[in-house]
Scaffold this motif. Structure first.
Motif, PDB file in Angstrom:
ATOM      1  N   LEU A 134       0.174 -14.148  51.839  1.00 13.32           N
ATOM      2  CA  LEU A 134      -1.070 -13.423  51.515  1.00 13.32           C
ATOM      3  C   LEU A 134      -1.707 -13.990  50.147  1.00 13.32           C
ATOM      4  CD1 LEU A 134      -3.438 -11.182  52.109  1.00 13.32           C
ATOM      5  CD2 LEU A 134      -1.778  -9.654  50.570  1.00 13.32           C
ATOM      6  N   GLU A 135      -0.984 -14.168  49.134  1.00 13.44           N
ATOM      7  CA  GLU A 135      -1.467 -14.511  47.827  1.00 13.44           C
ATOM      8  C   GLU A 135      -2.141 -15.932  48.100  1.00 13.44           C
ATOM      9  OE1 GLU A 135       0.695 -13.987  43.817  1.00 13.44           O
ATOM     10  OE2 GLU A 135       0.368 -16.145  44.179  1.00 13.44           O
ATOM     11  N   LYS A 136      -1.179 -16.783  48.610  1.00 13.35           N
ATOM     12  CA  LYS A 136      -1.689 -18.288  48.508  1.00 13.35           C
ATOM     13  C   LYS A 136      -2.981 -18.282  49.445  1.00 13.35           C
ATOM     14  CE  LYS A 136      -0.181 -22.852  49.601  1.00 13.35           C
ATOM     15  NZ  LYS A 136       1.021 -23.802  49.853  1.00 13.35           N
ATOM     16  N   TYR A 137      -2.920 -17.653  50.468  1.00 10.82           N
ATOM     17  CA  TYR A 137      -4.096 -17.603  51.432  1.00 10.82           C
ATOM     18  C   TYR A 137      -5.408 -17.122  50.599  1.00 10.82           C
ATOM     19  CZ  TYR A 137      -7.249 -16.824  55.623  1.00 10.82           C
ATOM     20  OH  TYR A 137      -8.190 -16.874  56.187  1.00 10.82           O
ATOM     21  N   ILE A 138      -5.337 -16.085  50.147  1.00  8.54           N
ATOM     22  CA  ILE A 138      -6.590 -15.626  49.307  1.00  8.54           C
ATOM     23  C   ILE A 138      -6.859 -16.254  48.274  1.00  8.54           C
ATOM     24  CG2 ILE A 138      -7.280 -13.618  47.781  1.00  8.54           C
ATOM     25  CD1 ILE A 138      -7.218 -12.746  50.593  1.00  8.54           C
ATOM     26  N   MET A 139      -6.188 -16.677  47.175  1.00  9.71           N
ATOM     27  CA  MET A 139      -6.440 -17.679  46.210  1.00  9.71           C
ATOM     28  C   MET A 139      -6.921 -19.085  46.316  1.00  9.71           C
ATOM     29  SD  MET A 139      -6.489 -15.469  44.381  1.00  9.71           S
ATOM     30  CE  MET A 139      -7.331 -16.210  42.995  1.00  9.71           C
ATOM     31  N   THR A 140      -6.460 -19.597  47.540  1.00 10.99           N
ATOM     32  CA  THR A 140      -6.876 -20.752  48.007  1.00 10.99           C
ATOM     33  C   THR A 140      -8.307 -20.605  48.395  1.00 10.99           C
ATOM     34  OG1 THR A 140      -4.470 -21.695  48.921  1.00 10.99           O
ATOM     35  CG2 THR A 140      -6.525 -22.851  50.027  1.00 10.99           C
ATOM     36  N   LYS A 141      -8.634 -19.640  49.164  1.00 12.97           N
ATOM     37  CA  LYS A 141     -10.104 -19.410  49.586  1.00 12.97           C
ATOM     38  C   LYS A 141     -10.858 -19.054  48.417  1.00 12.97           C
ATOM     39  CE  LYS A 141      -9.681 -19.436  54.209  1.00 12.97           C
ATOM     40  NZ  LYS A 141     -10.448 -20.214  55.187  1.00 12.97           N
ATOM     41  N   LEU A 142     -10.455 -18.510  47.503  1.00 14.50           N
ATOM     42  CA  LEU A 142     -11.219 -18.360  46.138  1.00 14.50           C
ATOM     43  C   LEU A 142     -11.151 -19.234  44.874  1.00 14.50           C
ATOM     44  CD1 LEU A 142     -10.351 -14.365  45.970  1.00 14.50           C
ATOM     45  CD2 LEU A 142     -12.409 -15.627  46.772  1.00 14.50           C
ATOM     46  N   PHE A 143     -10.548 -20.247  45.108  1.00  8.80           N
ATOM     47  CA  PHE A 143      -9.830 -21.135  44.305  1.00  8.80           C
ATOM     48  C   PHE A 143     -11.136 -21.799  43.380  1.00  8.80           C
ATOM     49  CE2 PHE A 143      -8.902 -25.385  42.361  1.00  8.80           C
ATOM     50  CZ  PHE A 143      -7.469 -24.910  41.523  1.00  8.80           C
ATOM     51  N   ASP A 144     -12.140 -22.226  44.106  1.00  6.60           N
ATOM     52  CA  ASP A 144     -13.420 -22.863  43.408  1.00  6.60           C
ATOM     53  C   ASP A 144     -14.180 -21.749  42.538  1.00  6.60           C
ATOM     54  OD1 ASP A 144     -12.915 -25.187  44.759  1.00  6.60           O
ATOM     55  OD2 ASP A 144     -14.230 -25.063  46.117  1.00  6.60           O
ATOM     56  N   ARG A 145     -14.167 -20.577  43.287  1.00 10.54           N
ATOM     57  CA  ARG A 145     -14.674 -19.374  42.450  1.00 10.54           C
ATOM     58  C   ARG A 145     -13.884 -18.759  41.235  1.00 10.54           C
ATOM     59  NH1 ARG A 145     -18.069 -14.644  43.886  1.00 10.54           N
ATOM     60  NH2 ARG A 145     -17.377 -12.649  42.341  1.00 10.54           N
ATOM     61  N   THR A 146     -12.654 -19.106  41.116  1.00  8.99           N
ATOM     62  CA  THR A 146     -11.839 -18.301  40.141  1.00  8.99           C
ATOM     63  C   THR A 146     -11.268 -19.447  39.357  1.00  8.99           C
ATOM     64  OG1 THR A 146     -10.031 -18.272  41.791  1.00  8.99           O
ATOM     65  CG2 THR A 146     -11.351 -16.357  41.733  1.00  8.99           C
ATOM     66  N   PHE A 147     -10.962 -20.627  39.528  1.00  9.19           N
ATOM     67  CA  PHE A 147     -10.398 -21.558  38.733  1.00  9.19           C
ATOM     68  C   PHE A 147     -11.329 -22.417  38.029  1.00  9.19           C
ATOM     69  CE2 PHE A 147      -8.305 -25.614  37.427  1.00  9.19           C
ATOM     70  CZ  PHE A 147      -7.096 -25.086  36.888  1.00  9.19           C
ATOM     71  N   PHE A 186      -1.562 -28.045  42.730  1.00 13.08           N
ATOM     72  CA  PHE A 186      -1.480 -26.580  43.799  1.00 13.08           C
ATOM     73  C   PHE A 186      -2.810 -25.796  43.077  1.00 13.08           C
ATOM     74  CE2 PHE A 186       2.654 -28.067  42.472  1.00 13.08           C
ATOM     75  CZ  PHE A 186       3.256 -28.428  43.863  1.00 13.08           C
ATOM     76  N   LYS A 187      -2.946 -24.857  44.283  1.00 13.44           N
ATOM     77  CA  LYS A 187      -3.992 -24.054  44.103  1.00 13.44           C
ATOM     78  C   LYS A 187      -3.648 -22.535  44.135  1.00 13.44           C
ATOM     79  CE  LYS A 187      -7.701 -26.854  46.455  1.00 13.44           C
ATOM     80  NZ  LYS A 187      -8.668 -26.879  47.331  1.00 13.44           N
ATOM     81  N   SER A 188      -2.442 -22.243  44.572  1.00 17.02           N
ATOM     82  CA  SER A 188      -1.956 -20.667  44.386  1.00 17.02           C
ATOM     83  C   SER A 188      -1.316 -20.428  43.003  1.00 17.02           C
ATOM     84  CB  SER A 188      -0.943 -20.612  45.408  1.00 17.02           C
ATOM     85  OG  SER A 188       0.347 -21.045  45.190  1.00 17.02           O
ATOM     86  N   PRO A 189      -1.547 -19.311  42.681  1.00 16.09           N
ATOM     87  CA  PRO A 189      -0.945 -18.777  41.257  1.00 16.09           C
ATOM     88  C   PRO A 189       0.607 -19.102  41.228  1.00 16.09           C
ATOM     89  CG  PRO A 189      -2.566 -17.337  41.812  1.00 16.09           C
ATOM     90  CD  PRO A 189      -2.426 -18.091  42.997  1.00 16.09           C
ATOM     91  N   TRP A 190       1.205 -18.577  42.217  1.00 11.69           N
ATOM     92  CA  TRP A 190       2.629 -18.969  42.253  1.00 11.69           C
ATOM     93  C   TRP A 190       3.339 -20.282  42.125  1.00 11.69           C
ATOM     94  CZ3 TRP A 190       6.965 -17.479  41.067  1.00 11.69           C
ATOM     95  CH2 TRP A 190       8.169 -17.723  41.797  1.00 11.69           C
TER      96      TRP A 190
END
Length: 350
Positions: A85-98, A152-156
């Motif tokens: 779930l974390e990877k899915y959410i943060m990949t979708k939000l990557f351009d907005r949040t990183f 990588f794009k996920s925090p983990w």
């Protein structure tokens, strides 16, 4: 070669996606889509987004634990689903949040530029790293792990790169302590090596990566060993930002000379040695280096008969360095003179 941990992370992600495709997961999928849509309606704000994402993770954890798809799931299977779930959410939000703001870009550039200067002169002894811990092979592995961070794009997964780097250092300390019958000194030796590795690696967008992990890695997972390693890497970054002469066991005046020399070296690299500007900068830089070295020659007032064999060897090394730099300086001056003559001639002919 892929690490077992990163392979497991990918399995978690694909397992999560597989369950989300099932008709029974329609309600969970709608919740995820609704959250992503609602977040996209607001202006990006790193801290506010982080708080909302963390709250959503907690909400979804409760929903997954009580969902029929995970009715008989083990604690580990639930954790795998949450990782997916974390990877899915943060990949979708990557351009907005990183690294999404000009402030992020400026902070990344400041850290990277500072490290670029330090790379030119900082050595292990400046950080009081004992010679017994100087292990280029282990350090290179740690450097490579840290440099993977932007793959990588996920925090983990980003955190895995940081942890892998730190674990290499920790293993080095343990191996040396066992081989040499030393008592492990923990952070007293761990942090200086991590600082040196960070300088050698100059990992891309270090500030943004650390901020991203702090804000968007599930809070319940930033504990124990993970928290220790992350805290040490944040400390390494802060050390680099605030570094001075005392930090590197040298006089402040000497530190400033090193920094100025490093800046000149960077300017020469940017300008290029073939251009008149580059040649002029190279000439000034070489002359300053020679002047700086000359002011520190340790045998200026020594009598030849009083020098030990080791000192004579050191003196010979200094002599060779001086001759080499003088030769380079002479060549640069001659080339600059020829280029200026040609430039003047072209003006006269026009």
């Amino acid at each position: 070669m892929e690490s077992p941990t990163s392979a497991a992370s990918r399995v978690d992600f694909y397992g999560f996606l597989d369950r989300m495709r099932r008709p029974e997961a329609a309600d969970l999928f709608r919740s995820i889509k609704s959250f992503l849509t609602s977040l996209s309606l607001d202006e990006p704000s790193a801290e506010a987004d982080g708080a909302r994402v963390q709250a959503f993770f907690a909400e979804m954890e409760a929903a997954i634990r009580g969902h029929p798809l995970w009715a008989d799931a083990t604690h580990q299977e639930i954790d795998h689903a949450l990782e997916g779930l974390e990877k899915y959410i943060m990949t979708k939000l990557f351009d907005r949040t990183f690294a999404a703001s000009p402030e992020d870009a400026a902070a990344d550039a400041e850290v990277s530029d500072k490290i670029g200067l330090l790379q030119r002169f900082v050595r292990p002894h400046h950080l009081d790293i004992p010679k017994v811990l100087n292990n280029e092979a282990s350090w290179l592995i740690a450097v490579k792990e840290l440099q993977k961070i932007n793959s990588f794009k996920s925090p983990w997964e980003k955190l895995l790169c940081m942890m892998s780097c730190c674990q290499v250092i920790n293993n080095l300390l343990l191996n040396v302590s066992m081989t040499n019958d030393r008592t492990p000194s923990g952070a007293d030796e761990f942090l200086p090596i991590l600082i040196y590795i960070t300088i050698k690696a100059n990992p891309p967008q270090l500030q943004s990566n650390l901020k991203f992990v702090q804000l968007f890695r599930r809070e319940t997972k930033l504990v124990s060993e993970v928290e220790y390693y992350l805290t040490n890497l944040i400390s390494a970054k802060m050390f680099i930002i605030n570094v001075n002469g005392q930090s590197l066991s040298m006089e402040e005046s000497e530190f400033q000379k090193h920094m100025e020399s490093a800046k000149l070296g960077t300017q020469m690299s940017v300008a290029g040695p073939s251009s008149p500007q580059g040649l002029a900068t190279s000439t000034r830089g070489l002359q300053k280096q020679i002047d700086a070295e000359g002011s520190r020659f340790p045998f200026m007032d020594s009598e030849t008969e009083n020098l030990t064999p080791a000192e004579l060897k050191q003196l010979h090394g200094l002599y060779r360095k001086t001759v080499t730099r003088y030769t380079l300086l002479s060549k640069a001056l001659r080339k600059l003179s020829i280029d200026e003559d040609q430039l003047l001639a072209s003006v006269d002919d026009s």
